[in-house]
Design a protein around this motif. Structure first.
Motif, PDB file in Angstrom:
ATOM      1  N   VAL A 177     -36.041  28.984 -30.684  1.00 49.06           N
ATOM      2  CA  VAL A 177     -36.930  27.330 -30.157  1.00 49.06           C
ATOM      3  C   VAL A 177     -38.541  27.726 -29.919  1.00 49.06           C
ATOM      4  CG1 VAL A 177     -37.462  25.414 -29.900  1.00 49.06           C
ATOM      5  CG2 VAL A 177     -34.773  26.199 -29.941  1.00 49.06           C
ATOM      6  N   SER A 178     -38.924  27.877 -30.518  1.00 47.07           N
ATOM      7  CA  SER A 178     -40.354  28.331 -30.289  1.00 47.07           C
ATOM      8  C   SER A 178     -41.702  27.356 -30.301  1.00 47.07           C
ATOM      9  CB  SER A 178     -41.525  29.271 -32.184  1.00 47.07           C
ATOM     10  OG  SER A 178     -40.588  30.058 -32.491  1.00 47.07           O
ATOM     11  N   ALA A 179     -42.883  27.279 -29.179  1.00 46.79           N
ATOM     12  CA  ALA A 179     -43.010  26.207 -29.147  1.00 46.79           C
ATOM     13  C   ALA A 179     -44.344  25.392 -30.128  1.00 46.79           C
ATOM     14  CB  ALA A 179     -44.682  26.496 -27.794  1.00 46.79           C
ATOM     15  N   ASN A 180     -44.685  23.959 -30.265  1.00 44.77           N
ATOM     16  CA  ASN A 180     -45.717  23.396 -31.375  1.00 44.77           C
ATOM     17  C   ASN A 180     -46.882  24.746 -31.247  1.00 44.77           C
ATOM     18  OD1 ASN A 180     -46.240  22.235 -32.877  1.00 44.77           O
ATOM     19  ND2 ASN A 180     -46.660  20.053 -31.928  1.00 44.77           N
ATOM     20  N   ILE A 181     -47.186  24.951 -32.304  1.00 42.07           N
ATOM     21  CA  ILE A 181     -48.341  25.994 -32.131  1.00 42.07           C
ATOM     22  C   ILE A 181     -49.543  24.998 -33.254  1.00 42.07           C
ATOM     23  CG2 ILE A 181     -49.672  27.700 -32.730  1.00 42.07           C
ATOM     24  CD1 ILE A 181     -47.069  28.058 -30.861  1.00 42.07           C
ATOM     25  N   ASP A 182     -50.274  25.069 -32.461  1.00 43.06           N
ATOM     26  CA  ASP A 182     -51.449  23.866 -33.216  1.00 43.06           C
ATOM     27  C   ASP A 182     -52.222  24.788 -33.816  1.00 43.06           C
ATOM     28  OD1 ASP A 182     -52.906  21.646 -34.496  1.00 43.06           O
ATOM     29  OD2 ASP A 182     -54.327  20.867 -32.713  1.00 43.06           O
ATOM     30  N   ALA A 183     -52.800  24.660 -35.537  1.00 44.53           N
ATOM     31  CA  ALA A 183     -53.711  25.746 -36.086  1.00 44.53           C
ATOM     32  C   ALA A 183     -54.647  25.047 -36.596  1.00 44.53           C
ATOM     33  CB  ALA A 183     -53.050  26.993 -36.177  1.00 44.53           C
ATOM     34  N   PRO A 184     -55.521  24.117 -36.026  1.00 44.84           N
ATOM     35  CA  PRO A 184     -55.954  23.374 -37.530  1.00 44.84           C
ATOM     36  C   PRO A 184     -57.306  24.353 -38.210  1.00 44.84           C
ATOM     37  CG  PRO A 184     -57.529  22.958 -35.525  1.00 44.84           C
ATOM     38  CD  PRO A 184     -56.647  23.837 -35.048  1.00 44.84           C
ATOM     39  N   THR A 185     -57.361  23.327 -39.211  1.00 47.00           N
ATOM     40  CA  THR A 185     -58.425  23.691 -40.847  1.00 47.00           C
ATOM     41  C   THR A 185     -59.538  23.938 -40.533  1.00 47.00           C
ATOM     42  OG1 THR A 185     -56.537  23.773 -42.251  1.00 47.00           O
ATOM     43  CG2 THR A 185     -59.119  23.444 -43.078  1.00 47.00           C
ATOM     44  N   ILE A 186     -60.938  24.752 -40.247  1.00 51.13           N
ATOM     45  CA  ILE A 186     -61.863  24.092 -39.927  1.00 51.13           C
ATOM     46  C   ILE A 186     -62.564  24.352 -40.416  1.00 51.13           C
ATOM     47  CG2 ILE A 186     -61.196  24.925 -37.996  1.00 51.13           C
ATOM     48  CD1 ILE A 186     -62.296  27.658 -37.676  1.00 51.13           C
ATOM     49  N   TYR A 187     -64.019  24.781 -40.834  1.00 53.97           N
ATOM     50  CA  TYR A 187     -65.203  24.560 -40.999  1.00 53.97           C
ATOM     51  C   TYR A 187     -65.781  26.021 -41.008  1.00 53.97           C
ATOM     52  CZ  TYR A 187     -64.192  20.830 -44.883  1.00 53.97           C
ATOM     53  OH  TYR A 187     -64.511  20.221 -45.359  1.00 53.97           O
ATOM     54  N   TYR A 188     -65.971  27.055 -41.347  1.00 50.53           N
ATOM     55  CA  TYR A 188     -66.534  28.614 -41.104  1.00 50.53           C
ATOM     56  C   TYR A 188     -67.891  27.553 -39.894  1.00 50.53           C
ATOM     57  CZ  TYR A 188     -67.936  33.033 -41.172  1.00 50.53           C
ATOM     58  OH  TYR A 188     -69.570  34.063 -40.462  1.00 50.53           O
ATOM     59  N   GLY A 189     -67.832  28.697 -39.027  1.00 54.21           N
ATOM     60  CA  GLY A 189     -68.782  28.254 -37.948  1.00 54.21           C
ATOM     61  C   GLY A 189     -68.560  27.566 -36.827  1.00 54.21           C
ATOM     62  N   VAL A 231     -94.534  -3.751 -49.765  1.00 47.62           N
ATOM     63  CA  VAL A 231     -94.731  -2.572 -50.025  1.00 47.62           C
ATOM     64  C   VAL A 231     -93.709  -1.787 -51.386  1.00 47.62           C
ATOM     65  CG1 VAL A 231     -94.235  -0.079 -49.313  1.00 47.62           C
ATOM     66  CG2 VAL A 231     -95.239  -2.370 -47.626  1.00 47.62           C
ATOM     67  N   LYS A 232     -94.059  -1.347 -51.910  1.00 43.76           N
ATOM     68  CA  LYS A 232     -94.007  -0.850 -53.337  1.00 43.76           C
ATOM     69  C   LYS A 232     -93.446   0.945 -53.376  1.00 43.76           C
ATOM     70  CE  LYS A 232     -94.178   0.602 -57.937  1.00 43.76           C
ATOM     71  NZ  LYS A 232     -92.854   0.373 -58.493  1.00 43.76           N
ATOM     72  N   ILE A 233     -92.388   1.468 -52.264  1.00 45.39           N
ATOM     73  CA  ILE A 233     -91.800   2.894 -52.303  1.00 45.39           C
ATOM     74  C   ILE A 233     -91.852   3.546 -53.987  1.00 45.39           C
ATOM     75  CG2 ILE A 233     -90.258   3.989 -51.888  1.00 45.39           C
ATOM     76  CD1 ILE A 233     -91.204   2.527 -48.934  1.00 45.39           C
ATOM     77  N   THR A 234     -92.885   4.724 -53.281  1.00 41.75           N
ATOM     78  CA  THR A 234     -93.365   6.065 -54.137  1.00 41.75           C
ATOM     79  C   THR A 234     -92.872   7.594 -53.557  1.00 41.75           C
ATOM     80  OG1 THR A 234     -95.232   6.211 -53.371  1.00 41.75           O
ATOM     81  CG2 THR A 234     -95.391   4.801 -54.969  1.00 41.75           C
ATOM     82  N   GLU A 235     -92.505   7.469 -52.468  1.00 39.70           N
ATOM     83  CA  GLU A 235     -92.014   8.498 -51.778  1.00 39.70           C
ATOM     84  C   GLU A 235     -90.544   8.630 -50.968  1.00 39.70           C
ATOM     85  OE1 GLU A 235     -93.477  12.297 -49.972  1.00 39.70           O
ATOM     86  OE2 GLU A 235     -94.798  10.676 -49.414  1.00 39.70           O
ATOM     87  N   ILE A 236     -89.405   8.953 -51.071  1.00 42.68           N
ATOM     88  CA  ILE A 236     -88.765   9.529 -49.934  1.00 42.68           C
ATOM     89  C   ILE A 236     -88.160  10.642 -50.103  1.00 42.68           C
ATOM     90  CG2 ILE A 236     -86.977   8.604 -49.388  1.00 42.68           C
ATOM     91  CD1 ILE A 236     -86.475   5.829 -51.042  1.00 42.68           C
ATOM     92  N   ASN A 237     -88.532  11.789 -49.272  1.00 42.57           N
ATOM     93  CA  ASN A 237     -88.170  13.059 -49.320  1.00 42.57           C
ATOM     94  C   ASN A 237     -87.495  13.458 -48.129  1.00 42.57           C
ATOM     95  OD1 ASN A 237     -88.213  15.472 -48.802  1.00 42.57           O
ATOM     96  ND2 ASN A 237     -90.056  16.308 -50.434  1.00 42.57           N
ATOM     97  N   VAL A 238     -85.923  13.573 -47.756  1.00 42.12           N
ATOM     98  CA  VAL A 238     -85.290  13.972 -46.829  1.00 42.12           C
ATOM     99  C   VAL A 238     -85.117  15.468 -46.847  1.00 42.12           C
ATOM    100  CG1 VAL A 238     -83.009  13.284 -45.832  1.00 42.12           C
ATOM    101  CG2 VAL A 238     -84.729  11.327 -47.881  1.00 42.12           C
ATOM    102  N   THR A 239     -84.938  15.907 -45.627  1.00 43.29           N
ATOM    103  CA  THR A 239     -84.874  16.663 -45.202  1.00 43.29           C
ATOM    104  C   THR A 239     -83.646  17.331 -44.261  1.00 43.29           C
ATOM    105  OG1 THR A 239     -86.422  17.609 -45.406  1.00 43.29           O
ATOM    106  CG2 THR A 239     -84.984  19.146 -43.716  1.00 43.29           C
ATOM    107  N   TYR A 240     -81.935  17.854 -44.284  1.00 40.90           N
ATOM    108  CA  TYR A 240     -81.090  17.717 -43.619  1.00 40.90           C
ATOM    109  C   TYR A 240     -80.986  19.229 -43.427  1.00 40.90           C
ATOM    110  CZ  TYR A 240     -76.639  16.808 -41.464  1.00 40.90           C
ATOM    111  OH  TYR A 240     -74.978  16.816 -40.931  1.00 40.90           O
ATOM    112  N   ALA A 241     -80.451  19.160 -41.898  1.00 38.45           N
ATOM    113  CA  ALA A 241     -80.615  20.432 -41.266  1.00 38.45           C
ATOM    114  C   ALA A 241     -79.139  21.302 -40.913  1.00 38.45           C
ATOM    115  CB  ALA A 241     -81.139  20.476 -39.503  1.00 38.45           C
ATOM    116  N   GLY A 242     -78.373  19.649 -41.327  1.00 43.09           N
ATOM    117  CA  GLY A 242     -76.404  20.485 -41.379  1.00 43.09           C
ATOM    118  C   GLY A 242     -76.287  20.041 -40.403  1.00 43.09           C
ATOM    119  N   ASN A 243     -74.632  20.640 -39.805  1.00 41.43           N
ATOM    120  CA  ASN A 243     -73.848  20.340 -39.315  1.00 41.43           C
ATOM    121  C   ASN A 243     -72.623  21.293 -39.188  1.00 41.43           C
ATOM    122  OD1 ASN A 243     -72.084  19.617 -41.005  1.00 41.43           O
ATOM    123  ND2 ASN A 243     -72.318  17.115 -40.529  1.00 41.43           N
ATOM    124  N   SER A 244     -71.689  21.071 -38.482  1.00 44.28           N
ATOM    125  CA  SER A 244     -70.998  22.458 -38.904  1.00 44.28           C
ATOM    126  C   SER A 244     -70.238  22.437 -39.944  1.00 44.28           C
ATOM    127  CB  SER A 244     -69.435  22.045 -37.968  1.00 44.28           C
ATOM    128  OG  SER A 244     -68.504  20.911 -37.869  1.00 44.28           O
TER     129      SER A 244
END
Length: 231
Positions: free
Chosen positions: A49-61, A189-202
């Motif tokens: 009988v082995s223990a309950n081993i948790d090895a979850p799926t992850i994203y690189y990093g 106000v009339k929107i003429t520009e929406i420029n979005v930058t995102y740095a990312g996560n895990s």
């Protein structure tokens, strides 16, 4: 097994017994057939009988944390990854290990070995964990009328943290909540520009977007694939 005796009747030459009094590690079971037209038979077998081993799926990093839930067992657990063993003490029934230098895919295998204590026997087992590659961030900017007023809605599915948005030349640092940002626009106000930058996560790579749409529904991280395809 462990001093308990069970008696079963043969049905079609077979007797099945379920055990609930087994222990972590190796367990031994003895059984005996008393015979009728056949001779008596006595044998023993063992199962582990082995223990309950948790090895979850992850994203690189992300950290690859392998956890062994050991119940009431005491002592140490040895985790071996890529030929390198590390022995970890069991604390409150749990032993954890971080696997480093993993690779993309499903073939990251960790061996988990327990040496036993006065109550529980030793065992050794293995567990694989999966490492997924990061996805490119999707950034969807739209304008939607809320209570008669235009609102900029910026959606980054699975996004966390902040985005940097330049709206009509003005830079704003905005926090994502459930992958979504709401930004009120002054009346007239009339929107003429929406420029979005995102740095990312895990999970997500960094991304940038300069397009936007006028929509008839609120776009969020849950429904963006449907609503952003509106005409």
């Amino acid at each position: 097994i462990y001093g308990e005796t069970f008696t079963k009747t043969l049905e079609n030459g077979t007797a099945i017994q379920e055990f609930t009094n087994y222990k972590l590690g190796s367990n031994s079971v003895s059984f005996k057939y008393l015979g009728d037209n056949f001779n008596t038979i006595s044998k023993s077998l063992s199962f582990t009988v082995s223990a309950n081993i948790d090895a979850p799926t992850i994203y690189y990093g992300q950290p690859a944390i392998i956890t062994a839930y050991m119940g009431e067992a005491t002592g140490n657990v040895t985790f071996t990854f890529k030929g390198s063993p590390k022995t970890v003490a069991i604390v409150n029934g749990i032993a954890s290990f971080e696997a480093e230098d993993y690779t993309l895919g499903e073939n990251n295998q960790v061996t988990v070995a327990y040496s036993g204590d006065d109550t529980y026997n030793s065992f050794s087992t293995s567990k694989k964990f999966t490492v997924l590659d990061k996805e490119n961030a999707t950034i969807l900017s739209s304008i939607y009328k809320i209570d008669g007023k235009d609102t900029v809605i910026i959606c980054v599915p699975f996004g966390t943290g902040n985005i940097t948005a330049i709206i009509n030349g003005k830079e704003e640092i905005l926090e994502l909540v459930n992958g979504t940002v709401y930004y009120d626009i002054d009346e007239g106000v009339k929107i003429t520009e929406i420029n979005v930058t995102y740095a990312g996560n895990s999970r997500l790579n960094p991304g940038n977007s300069s397009g936007f749409k006028y929509l008839n529904n609120v776009v969020t991280g849950d429904n963006y694939m449907y609503y952003f395809n509106q005409a």
